[in-house]
Design a protein around this motif. Structure first.
Motif, PDB file in Angstrom:
ATOM      1  N   LYS A  18       0.832  -1.199   0.000  1.00 27.94           N
ATOM      2  CA  LYS A  18       0.000   0.000   0.000  1.00 27.94           C
ATOM      3  C   LYS A  18       0.865   1.247   0.000  1.00 27.94           C
ATOM      4  O   LYS A  18       0.618   2.207  -0.716  1.00 27.94           O
ATOM      5  CB  LYS A  18      -0.933   0.008   1.217  1.00 27.94           C
ATOM      6  CG  LYS A  18      -1.874   1.209   1.259  1.00 27.94           C
ATOM      7  CD  LYS A  18      -2.780   1.135   2.473  1.00 27.94           C
ATOM      8  CE  LYS A  18      -3.706   2.340   2.504  1.00 27.94           C
ATOM      9  NZ  LYS A  18      -4.573   2.335   3.708  1.00 27.94           N
ATOM     10  N   GLU A  19       1.937   1.221   0.808  1.00 26.67           N
ATOM     11  CA  GLU A  19       2.823   2.377   0.876  1.00 26.67           C
ATOM     12  C   GLU A  19       3.505   2.627  -0.467  1.00 26.67           C
ATOM     13  O   GLU A  19       3.747   3.754  -0.868  1.00 26.67           O
ATOM     14  CB  GLU A  19       3.865   2.170   1.977  1.00 26.67           C
ATOM     15  CG  GLU A  19       3.277   2.270   3.393  1.00 26.67           C
ATOM     16  CD  GLU A  19       4.277   1.854   4.460  1.00 26.67           C
ATOM     17  OE1 GLU A  19       5.381   1.410   4.081  1.00 26.67           O
ATOM     18  OE2 GLU A  19       3.946   1.972   5.650  1.00 26.67           O
ATOM     19  N   CYS A  20       3.821   1.545  -1.180  1.00 24.21           N
ATOM     20  CA  CYS A  20       4.507   1.681  -2.467  1.00 24.21           C
ATOM     21  C   CYS A  20       3.576   2.210  -3.555  1.00 24.21           C
ATOM     22  O   CYS A  20       4.028   2.768  -4.541  1.00 24.21           O
ATOM     23  CB  CYS A  20       5.081   0.337  -2.917  1.00 24.21           C
ATOM     24  SG  CYS A  20       6.498  -0.192  -1.917  1.00 24.21           S
ATOM     25  N   THR A  21       2.281   1.987  -3.379  1.00 22.60           N
ATOM     26  CA  THR A  21       1.339   2.363  -4.419  1.00 22.60           C
ATOM     27  C   THR A  21       0.552   3.626  -4.092  1.00 22.60           C
ATOM     28  O   THR A  21      -0.348   3.989  -4.819  1.00 22.60           O
ATOM     29  CB  THR A  21       0.340   1.211  -4.680  1.00 22.60           C
ATOM     30  OG1 THR A  21      -0.340   0.895  -3.451  1.00 22.60           O
ATOM     31  CG2 THR A  21       1.052  -0.009  -5.192  1.00 22.60           C
ATOM     32  N   ILE A  22       0.886   4.290  -2.987  1.00 24.37           N
ATOM     33  CA  ILE A  22       0.195   5.532  -2.649  1.00 24.37           C
ATOM     34  C   ILE A  22       0.434   6.547  -3.759  1.00 24.37           C
ATOM     35  O   ILE A  22       1.554   6.777  -4.191  1.00 24.37           O
ATOM     36  CB  ILE A  22       0.682   6.091  -1.301  1.00 24.37           C
ATOM     37  CG1 ILE A  22       0.130   5.235  -0.156  1.00 24.37           C
ATOM     38  CG2 ILE A  22       0.234   7.527  -1.106  1.00 24.37           C
ATOM     39  CD1 ILE A  22       0.643   5.621   1.207  1.00 24.37           C
ATOM     40  N   MET A  23      -0.624   7.147  -4.207  1.00 21.85           N
ATOM     41  CA  MET A  23      -0.560   8.079  -5.322  1.00 21.85           C
ATOM     42  C   MET A  23       0.023   9.408  -4.873  1.00 21.85           C
ATOM     43  O   MET A  23      -0.282   9.915  -3.810  1.00 21.85           O
ATOM     44  CB  MET A  23      -1.982   8.267  -5.863  1.00 21.85           C
ATOM     45  CG  MET A  23      -2.078   8.995  -7.162  1.00 21.85           C
ATOM     46  SD  MET A  23      -3.775   8.807  -7.758  1.00 21.85           S
ATOM     47  CE  MET A  23      -3.897  10.242  -8.785  1.00 21.85           C
ATOM     48  N   LYS A  24       0.874   9.984  -5.704  1.00 20.47           N
ATOM     49  CA  LYS A  24       1.444  11.287  -5.404  1.00 20.47           C
ATOM     50  C   LYS A  24       0.369  12.358  -5.528  1.00 20.47           C
ATOM     51  O   LYS A  24      -0.645  12.157  -6.206  1.00 20.47           O
ATOM     52  CB  LYS A  24       2.594  11.587  -6.368  1.00 20.47           C
ATOM     53  CG  LYS A  24       3.845  10.757  -6.132  1.00 20.47           C
ATOM     54  CD  LYS A  24       4.949  11.210  -7.064  1.00 20.47           C
ATOM     55  CE  LYS A  24       6.223  10.437  -6.786  1.00 20.47           C
ATOM     56  NZ  LYS A  24       7.324  10.885  -7.691  1.00 20.47           N
ATOM     57  N   PRO A  25       0.592  13.521  -4.917  1.00 23.54           N
ATOM     58  CA  PRO A  25      -0.374  14.618  -5.050  1.00 23.54           C
ATOM     59  C   PRO A  25      -0.610  14.966  -6.519  1.00 23.54           C
ATOM     60  O   PRO A  25       0.325  14.939  -7.334  1.00 23.54           O
ATOM     61  CB  PRO A  25       0.298  15.776  -4.310  1.00 23.54           C
ATOM     62  CG  PRO A  25       1.208  15.116  -3.338  1.00 23.54           C
ATOM     63  CD  PRO A  25       1.691  13.867  -3.997  1.00 23.54           C
ATOM     64  N   ARG A  26      -1.846  15.278  -6.835  1.00 19.42           N
ATOM     65  CA  ARG A  26      -2.229  15.641  -8.189  1.00 19.42           C
ATOM     66  C   ARG A  26      -2.123  17.159  -8.321  1.00 19.42           C
ATOM     67  O   ARG A  26      -3.053  17.880  -7.934  1.00 19.42           O
ATOM     68  CB  ARG A  26      -3.645  15.156  -8.480  1.00 19.42           C
ATOM     69  CG  ARG A  26      -3.879  13.695  -8.172  1.00 19.42           C
ATOM     70  CD  ARG A  26      -5.317  13.286  -8.450  1.00 19.42           C
ATOM     71  NE  ARG A  26      -5.646  13.389  -9.859  1.00 19.42           N
ATOM     72  CZ  ARG A  26      -6.849  13.075 -10.355  1.00 19.42           C
ATOM     73  NH1 ARG A  26      -7.810  12.651  -9.549  1.00 19.42           N
ATOM     74  NH2 ARG A  26      -7.085  13.213 -11.653  1.00 19.42           N
ATOM     75  N   VAL A  27      -1.039  17.650  -8.860  1.00 18.09           N
ATOM     76  CA  VAL A  27      -0.853  19.094  -9.024  1.00 18.09           C
ATOM     77  C   VAL A  27      -1.469  19.515 -10.351  1.00 18.09           C
ATOM     78  O   VAL A  27      -1.067  19.037 -11.415  1.00 18.09           O
ATOM     79  CB  VAL A  27       0.631  19.477  -8.974  1.00 18.09           C
ATOM     80  CG1 VAL A  27       0.801  20.980  -9.185  1.00 18.09           C
ATOM     81  CG2 VAL A  27       1.249  19.058  -7.644  1.00 18.09           C
ATOM     82  N   ILE A  28      -2.451  20.400 -10.271  1.00 14.87           N
ATOM     83  CA  ILE A  28      -3.149  20.901 -11.454  1.00 14.87           C
ATOM     84  C   ILE A  28      -2.882  22.400 -11.558  1.00 14.87           C
ATOM     85  O   ILE A  28      -3.136  23.149 -10.614  1.00 14.87           O
ATOM     86  CB  ILE A  28      -4.662  20.626 -11.374  1.00 14.87           C
ATOM     87  CG1 ILE A  28      -4.925  19.115 -11.252  1.00 14.87           C
ATOM     88  CG2 ILE A  28      -5.382  21.199 -12.585  1.00 14.87           C
ATOM     89  CD1 ILE A  28      -6.381  18.766 -10.985  1.00 14.87           C
ATOM     90  N   ALA A  29      -2.358  22.835 -12.701  1.00 12.24           N
ATOM     91  CA  ALA A  29      -1.924  24.224 -12.861  1.00 12.24           C
ATOM     92  C   ALA A  29      -2.950  25.056 -13.628  1.00 12.24           C
ATOM     93  O   ALA A  29      -3.365  24.677 -14.739  1.00 12.24           O
ATOM     94  CB  ALA A  29      -0.581  24.267 -13.587  1.00 12.24           C
ATOM     95  N   LEU A  30      -3.342  26.182 -13.054  1.00 11.20           N
ATOM     96  CA  LEU A  30      -4.198  27.126 -13.767  1.00 11.20           C
ATOM     97  C   LEU A  30      -3.441  27.690 -14.964  1.00 11.20           C
ATOM     98  O   LEU A  30      -2.247  28.000 -14.875  1.00 11.20           O
ATOM     99  CB  LEU A  30      -4.630  28.251 -12.832  1.00 11.20           C
ATOM    100  CG  LEU A  30      -5.591  27.829 -11.715  1.00 11.20           C
ATOM    101  CD1 LEU A  30      -5.777  28.946 -10.700  1.00 11.20           C
ATOM    102  CD2 LEU A  30      -6.949  27.419 -12.284  1.00 11.20           C
ATOM    103  N   TYR A  31      -4.166  27.841 -16.086  1.00 15.79           N
ATOM    104  CA  TYR A  31      -3.532  28.162 -17.360  1.00 15.79           C
ATOM    105  C   TYR A  31      -4.324  29.269 -18.051  1.00 15.79           C
ATOM    106  O   TYR A  31      -5.528  29.133 -18.286  1.00 15.79           O
ATOM    107  CB  TYR A  31      -3.494  26.891 -18.212  1.00 15.79           C
ATOM    108  CG  TYR A  31      -2.898  27.010 -19.589  1.00 15.79           C
ATOM    109  CD1 TYR A  31      -1.628  26.505 -19.863  1.00 15.79           C
ATOM    110  CD2 TYR A  31      -3.610  27.595 -20.636  1.00 15.79           C
ATOM    111  CE1 TYR A  31      -1.085  26.574 -21.148  1.00 15.79           C
ATOM    112  CE2 TYR A  31      -3.075  27.678 -21.919  1.00 15.79           C
ATOM    113  CZ  TYR A  31      -1.820  27.167 -22.166  1.00 15.79           C
ATOM    114  OH  TYR A  31      -1.293  27.239 -23.431  1.00 15.79           O
ATOM    115  N   LEU A  32      -3.631  30.359 -18.393  1.00 16.35           N
ATOM    116  CA  LEU A  32      -4.275  31.509 -19.040  1.00 16.35           C
ATOM    117  C   LEU A  32      -4.129  31.422 -20.563  1.00 16.35           C
ATOM    118  O   LEU A  32      -2.998  31.333 -21.067  1.00 16.35           O
ATOM    119  CB  LEU A  32      -3.630  32.803 -18.538  1.00 16.35           C
ATOM    120  CG  LEU A  32      -4.220  34.102 -19.090  1.00 16.35           C
ATOM    121  CD1 LEU A  32      -5.610  34.344 -18.512  1.00 16.35           C
ATOM    122  CD2 LEU A  32      -3.313  35.286 -18.772  1.00 16.35           C
TER     123      LEU A  32
END
Length: 381
Positions: A18-32
């Protein structure tokens, strides 16, 4: 070898897996998408006006003020070029950004502005890079683009909410994007942010209609996010109010909470006006307000902010955040990741404000002074 039958050993294995498969934070960037000529901008500001017009004209307003900002690798790009959009996507991937959240302008009765870059991304299938939308449901006034410090509010185009016919037309217009495999989803639901949820009359009805339409089109629903950006509105009470309106999550732009907290007294503002100096804040001063305990709720999405300088748009009436050092941005990133670490993998979302808001000095793309500093920080998260 003899298989392990111990339940204790099995539990250790499961925990490690479970620790190996924990998903990294999903960084979503605002785009102009304001980097290409449009008929409206030609009419209001002169032939060929884009965001670069103000960026290139910006001047230093105090000692040590870094203006104008000059883009490095990508230059003063034009978003009509698919090569530019590919380069941006490659940079964002390198930074560990999951995808772009394009600002989307729908003023009612089918009126749209700056839609061309996103439409070309959807229709062409390129770049092969995730995306979603933030509806910037706000009237446009001339004050947003002046560079001489004036703040008059001349209405250019009004944000309207005409009713159900427009709500349905809005959904159907965006349906091809929602169905695109690249569209960012949470639990199978297209991620859709509303910029000013508290200024949206009867937003609950809008949400209800779209949820119904989404299910009719094979989705489990829409993942609605309310954006809190105005400093005076960023309160725990308003977070709960937005959630109660039918939103799945609330995104808090903590930079403006900090700027409002350190708002200058009246006499300093008068002096600033006399000497034509913008309001100056230190990033280190604002850092404790970017992400706070009130943002720890499971349905709150934190925001990371690399820099800020609004003077290319608003001149001496703007706000400048100075000393935006990489190590301070790294602290902001670390705090945000910590806040989402215990969430369900799908909802480990962090909003990056922003990828390319050059007119607000709020960008990740490399410039001639700082290069890849911010990209390197995010890449190392």
């Amino acid at each position: 070898s003899t298989p392990i039958k111990s339940s204790a050993a099995s539990d250790v294995y499961k925990r490690q897996y479970k620790e190996c498969t924990i998903m990294k934070p999903r960084v979503i960037a605002l785009y102009l998408p304001q980097y290409h000529p449009t008929p409206e901008n030609d009419e209001w500001w002169g032939k060929g006006f884009t965001e670069w017009t103000n960026v290139g004209k910006a001047k230093p307003l105090f000692k040590g003020h870094e203006q104008p900002k000059v883009p490095a690798d990508l230059g003063y790009y034009d978003l009509r070029l698919p090569e530019v959009r590919e380069q941006q996507a490659n940079m964002a991937k390198e930074a560990g950004v999951e995808g772009f959240c394009y600002y989307h302008y729908w003023f009612g009765n089918g009126k749209r502005i700056l839609e061309r870059p996103f439409e070309e991304v959807v229709k062409s299938g390129k770049p092969d890079y995730p995306f979603c939308l933030c509806w910037a449901n706000e009237s446009w006034h001339s004050k947003f683009w002046n560079i001489d410090g004036t703040i008059q509010k001349k209405l250019l185009v009004e944000q309207l909410y005409p009713g159900d016919k427009d709500i349905i037309n809005h959904f159907n217009t965006l349906l091809p994007a929602f169905k695109d495999n690249r569209y960012i989803k949470v639990y199978g639901k297209p991620f859709f942010m509303i910029y000013l949820p508290l200024a949206f009359p009867d937003v609950t009805h809008f949400i209800d209609v779209w949820q119904k339409l989404a299910k009719e089109n094979g989705f489990p629903g829409i993942y609605f996010v309310g954006h809190l950006v105005h400093g005076k509105e960023i309160t725990p009470e308003n977070i709960e109010k937005i959630k109660a309106l039918g939103f799945d999550a609330v995104n808090v732009a903590g930079l403006f909470r900090g700027i409002r907290h350190f708002k200058s007294p009246l006499y300093k503002r008068v002096v600033r006006k006399l000497f034509k100096r913008p309001e100056i804040k230190k990033y280190s001063q604002l850092l404790p307000y970017l992400i706070m305990d009130s943002d720890k709720k499971p349905y709150v999405i934190p925001t990371i902010t690399p820099n800020w300088d609004h003077t290319p748009r608003s001149g001496s009436s703007g706000t400048v955040v100075v000393d935006c050092k990489p190590e301070l941005f790294a602290k902001n990133v670390k705090d945000a990741i910590k806040f989402v670490a215990d969430k369900n993998d799908e909802e480990k979302i962090v909003i990056l404000k922003a990828w390319n808001e050059w007119g607000e000095g709020n960008y990740m793309e490399p410039d001639l002074v700082h290069g890849y500093e911010k990209i390197d920080v995010l890449k190392d998260k």
